[in-house]
Design a protein around this motif. Structure first.
Motif, short mmCIF file in Angstrom:
data_model
loop_
_atom_site.label_atom_id
_atom_site.label_comp_id
_atom_site.label_asym_id
_atom_site.label_seq_id
_atom_site.Cartn_x
_atom_site.Cartn_y
_atom_site.Cartn_z
N ALA A 50 20.94 -78.22 10.81
CA ALA A 50 22.13 -78.52 11.61
C ALA A 50 21.34 -79.58 12.81
O ALA A 50 20.28 -79.50 13.22
N ASN A 51 22.33 -80.30 13.34
CA ASN A 51 21.84 -81.28 14.47
C ASN A 51 22.53 -80.78 15.59
O ASN A 51 22.09 -81.51 16.62
N ALA A 52 23.13 -79.66 15.76
CA ALA A 52 23.63 -79.28 17.16
C ALA A 52 23.55 -77.81 16.95
O ALA A 52 23.22 -77.15 15.96
N ASN A 53 24.35 -77.15 17.87
CA ASN A 53 24.35 -75.80 17.96
C ASN A 53 25.53 -75.22 17.04
O ASN A 53 26.77 -75.57 17.02
N PHE A 54 25.19 -74.40 16.05
CA PHE A 54 26.19 -73.89 14.87
C PHE A 54 26.06 -72.44 15.20
O PHE A 54 25.01 -71.80 15.68
N GLN A 55 26.84 -71.85 14.32
CA GLN A 55 26.61 -69.97 14.25
C GLN A 55 26.76 -69.95 12.65
O GLN A 55 27.66 -70.63 11.81
N LEU A 56 25.93 -68.86 12.28
CA LEU A 56 26.32 -68.59 10.94
C LEU A 56 27.24 -67.14 11.06
O LEU A 56 26.91 -66.13 11.80
N VAL A 57 28.15 -67.19 10.30
CA VAL A 57 29.29 -66.11 10.41
C VAL A 57 29.50 -65.51 9.14
O VAL A 57 29.59 -65.90 7.97
N ASN A 58 29.64 -64.09 9.12
CA ASN A 58 30.13 -63.15 7.97
C ASN A 58 31.54 -63.38 7.83
O ASN A 58 32.22 -62.91 8.79
N ILE A 65 26.36 -63.57 12.48
CA ILE A 65 25.11 -63.09 11.90
C ILE A 65 23.79 -63.83 12.70
O ILE A 65 22.76 -63.07 13.41
N SER A 66 23.78 -65.12 13.02
CA SER A 66 22.86 -65.77 14.04
C SER A 66 23.23 -66.94 14.34
O SER A 66 24.33 -67.60 13.97
N GLU A 67 22.62 -67.47 15.61
CA GLU A 67 22.86 -68.82 16.08
C GLU A 67 22.18 -69.75 14.86
O GLU A 67 21.12 -69.55 14.54
N VAL A 68 22.48 -70.92 14.79
CA VAL A 68 21.80 -72.01 14.06
C VAL A 68 21.51 -73.11 14.86
O VAL A 68 22.43 -73.76 15.41
N LYS A 69 20.41 -73.43 15.20
CA LYS A 69 20.02 -74.44 16.18
C LYS A 69 19.28 -75.76 15.44
O LYS A 69 18.61 -75.34 14.37
N SER A 70 19.54 -76.74 16.06
CA SER A 70 18.83 -77.91 15.72
C SER A 70 17.36 -77.82 15.51
O SER A 70 16.67 -77.18 16.47
N GLY A 71 16.74 -78.19 14.61
CA GLY A 71 15.41 -78.01 14.16
C GLY A 71 14.81 -77.02 13.42
O GLY A 71 13.87 -76.95 12.78
N GLU A 72 15.87 -75.93 12.98
CA GLU A 72 15.62 -74.79 12.17
C GLU A 72 15.81 -75.16 10.77
O GLU A 72 16.64 -75.88 10.52
N ALA A 98 30.85 -63.56 1.58
CA ALA A 98 30.72 -65.14 1.94
C ALA A 98 30.10 -65.34 3.43
O ALA A 98 30.65 -64.59 4.27
N VAL A 99 29.51 -66.43 3.60
CA VAL A 99 29.04 -66.76 5.14
C VAL A 99 29.50 -68.30 5.17
O VAL A 99 29.46 -69.01 4.35
N ALA A 100 29.68 -68.51 6.47
CA ALA A 100 29.79 -69.77 6.86
C ALA A 100 28.80 -70.50 7.98
O ALA A 100 28.77 -69.54 8.94
N VAL A 101 28.72 -71.68 8.22
CA VAL A 101 27.92 -72.41 8.95
C VAL A 101 29.05 -73.09 9.79
O VAL A 101 29.63 -74.04 9.28
N ARG A 102 29.04 -72.67 11.06
CA ARG A 102 30.42 -73.37 11.45
C ARG A 102 29.87 -73.85 13.13
O ARG A 102 28.92 -73.18 13.75
N GLN A 103 30.04 -75.14 13.57
CA GLN A 103 29.66 -75.55 14.69
C GLN A 103 30.28 -74.84 16.03
O GLN A 103 31.58 -74.62 15.94
N PHE A 104 29.58 -74.58 16.94
CA PHE A 104 29.82 -73.55 18.24
C PHE A 104 30.18 -74.76 19.28
O PHE A 104 29.45 -75.07 19.80
N THR A 105 31.59 -75.36 19.29
CA THR A 105 31.79 -76.45 20.16
C THR A 105 32.35 -75.97 21.60
O THR A 105 32.16 -76.83 22.43
N GLY A 106 32.93 -74.66 21.55
CA GLY A 106 33.61 -74.20 22.82
C GLY A 106 34.71 -75.10 22.87
O GLY A 106 34.95 -75.77 24.10
#
Length: 466
Positions: A50-58, A65-72, A98-106
């Protein structure tokens, strides 16, 4: 201004109704159609970044499940009928759902204080999202950015940066807008699905299907065809894991890396517009070059569509796909026919092809609609196959188009030795010709006129036909 406690509920309900009304109107006017594209349909191990802050969602529980941050660096691996999720080389869990990776945009939401029309620390706050959902968010204003504090305010938290996800799969790495879903389907296959608003999907489709040099009006016509095709496919199979794939089996979709600012402008200028017939989205098929004629749908494929009718196409003439020539020796033709039959799902195999026989042409007279292939089977017996529609003829012979003529040559003993095929066009020949759209745009036609020429009796409607 302070509200008496007895009037709080009435004021709050009225405000919610107002906001819900505004939200519903906005949705009806703009549409929020999201499409689901199967990027990988039988994976074993996939990676993403990811290039920004995302979340991994069940998706089963809705929990993060977890935050997904740039560089990981993340990996999703198939583990029997479950997903093994690995972050920076360390497994963080195995999930059956299933899981989804979604941007945490606020994304901004409207908030209302039950105590005061103005927002103040310590007030009890209610959030009203853009679909009208009301949530009591208490009095904690930490990490909230108040955009406006006059009566109805908006708050946001997190980054507003447009996020991109890089999927690393069997065909390399590509960046995508929207979100990624991973799941094991009912057949035990691991899927990677891109879920994205249809307009953003088009940013990666239209430049993959049509060069930006074809002209602005041609690009707008292509945008409507691609949007209508995607919407029809989504509405036809809403309960499938995905309704589109990223190849020409649907529409070629190159994701973010395929985007072009010139093409994106054409998409934005036609946002929400679709092509309809009797109020319904059409099957907005398109192809590269007509060779001078488009055709009736039932003669190329099998189904009749009243808006896919044949016509002469003087606008399509080009130097890239007209007047091509293909030469096959007897052995090359045999190999090509067997390859083509396999693509068509026909199990018969020729040990040798010794003659092609034209049986019928389409209504335009341009394309070969029915052809007999004569030769010998594997056991040496005579074998004749009827190829019964024009697109199957094209595929069976490995040609750019079924608009062709041919001449067969015999050797000194009178046996078939080779064939010369001369033709024009590229593609199935139904609906919108992309080179024809280019030609019409160059002559000053607008996108509506282009579409009305290639699709008979259609109407172009705004707001996704709502």
């Amino acid at each position: 201004m302070q509200h008496r406690s007895g009037s709080r509920l009435v004021t709050f309900v009225l405000m919610v109704l107002l906001l819900f009304s505004i939200s519903s109107t906005a949705f009806a006017n703009t549409g929020d159609y999201r499409v689901r594209i199967g990027l990988v349909t039988n994976g074993e191990s996939l990676g993403f970044r990811a290039n920004a802050n995302f979340q991994l969602v069940n998706l089963s529980t809705g929990t993060v499940i977890s935050e997904v941050k740039s560089g990981e660096q993340w990996q999703i691996q198939k583990s029997n009928d479950a997903l093994s999720i690995i972050k920076n080389g360390t497994q963080i869990g195995i999930f059956d759902s299933a899981v989804a990776v979604r941007q945490f945009t606020g994304k901004p939401v409207t908030i209302y204080s039950a105590e005061s029309a103005a927002i103040a620390s310590g007030s009890e706050l209610f959030a009203v999202t853009d679909n009208g959902t009301v949530t009591n968010i208490g009095s904690n204003l930490n990490n909230l950015n108040i955009i406006s504090s006059q009566g109805m305010s908006q708050i946001s938290s997190g980054s507003s940066e447009t996020g991109l996800l890089t999927l690393e799969g069997p065909s390399g790495s590509k960046r995508y807008r929207g979100e990624l879903e991973f799941k094991i389907d009912g057949n035990g296959k691991m899927l990677a699905i891109n879920v994205v608003p249809v307009e953003e999907y088009l940013y990666g489709v239209v430049p993959s299907e049509m060069p930006s040099s074809f002209g602005h009006e041609a690009l707008k016509a292509q945008a409507l065809a691609a949007r209508t095709y995607a919407l029809r496919a989504t509405l036809a199979q809403p309960n499938k894991d995905y309704q589109l794939v990223a190849t020409d089996a649907s529409q070629v979709y190159g994701g973010f890396d395929a985007e072009s600012s010139i093409v994106s402008r054409a998409i934005q200028e036609t946002a929400g517009e679709i092509i309809t017939y009797e109020g319904k989205p059409i099957d907005a098929v398109f192809f590269s070059s007509s060779g001078g004629f488009t055709e009736n749908s039932e003669e190329i494929w099998r189904n009749f569509f009243p808006y896919l009718r044949w016509k002469e196409d003087p606008f399509d003439a080009n130097n890239n796909h007209y007047n091509w020539v293909v030469n096959y020796t007897a052995d090359q033709l045999t190999y090509q026919v067997n390859q083509g039959l396999a693509r068509l799902g026909i199990s018969q195999v020729f040990s040798k092809v010794n003659e092609l026989e034209e049986v019928a042409r389409t209504s335009s007279g341009a394309r070969v609609r029915v052809m007999k292939i004569h030769g010998y089977s594997d056991d040496g017996g005579d074998l004749t196959l009827d190829i019964s529609n024009a697109d199957s003829v094209r595929i069976a012979l490995g040609l750019k188009s079924s608009l062709f003529n041919f001449e067969q040559q015999m050797d000194e003993w009178g046996k078939f030795s080779s064939i010369t095929i001369t033709g024009s066009g590229w593609g199935h020949g139904i609906g919108l010709s992309q080179y024809g759209a280019r030609g019409m745009a160059a002559q000053g036609y607008n996108y509506r006129e282009i579409l009305e020429y290639y699709y008979t009796g259609i109407k172009i409607l705004p707001n996704y036909g709502l």
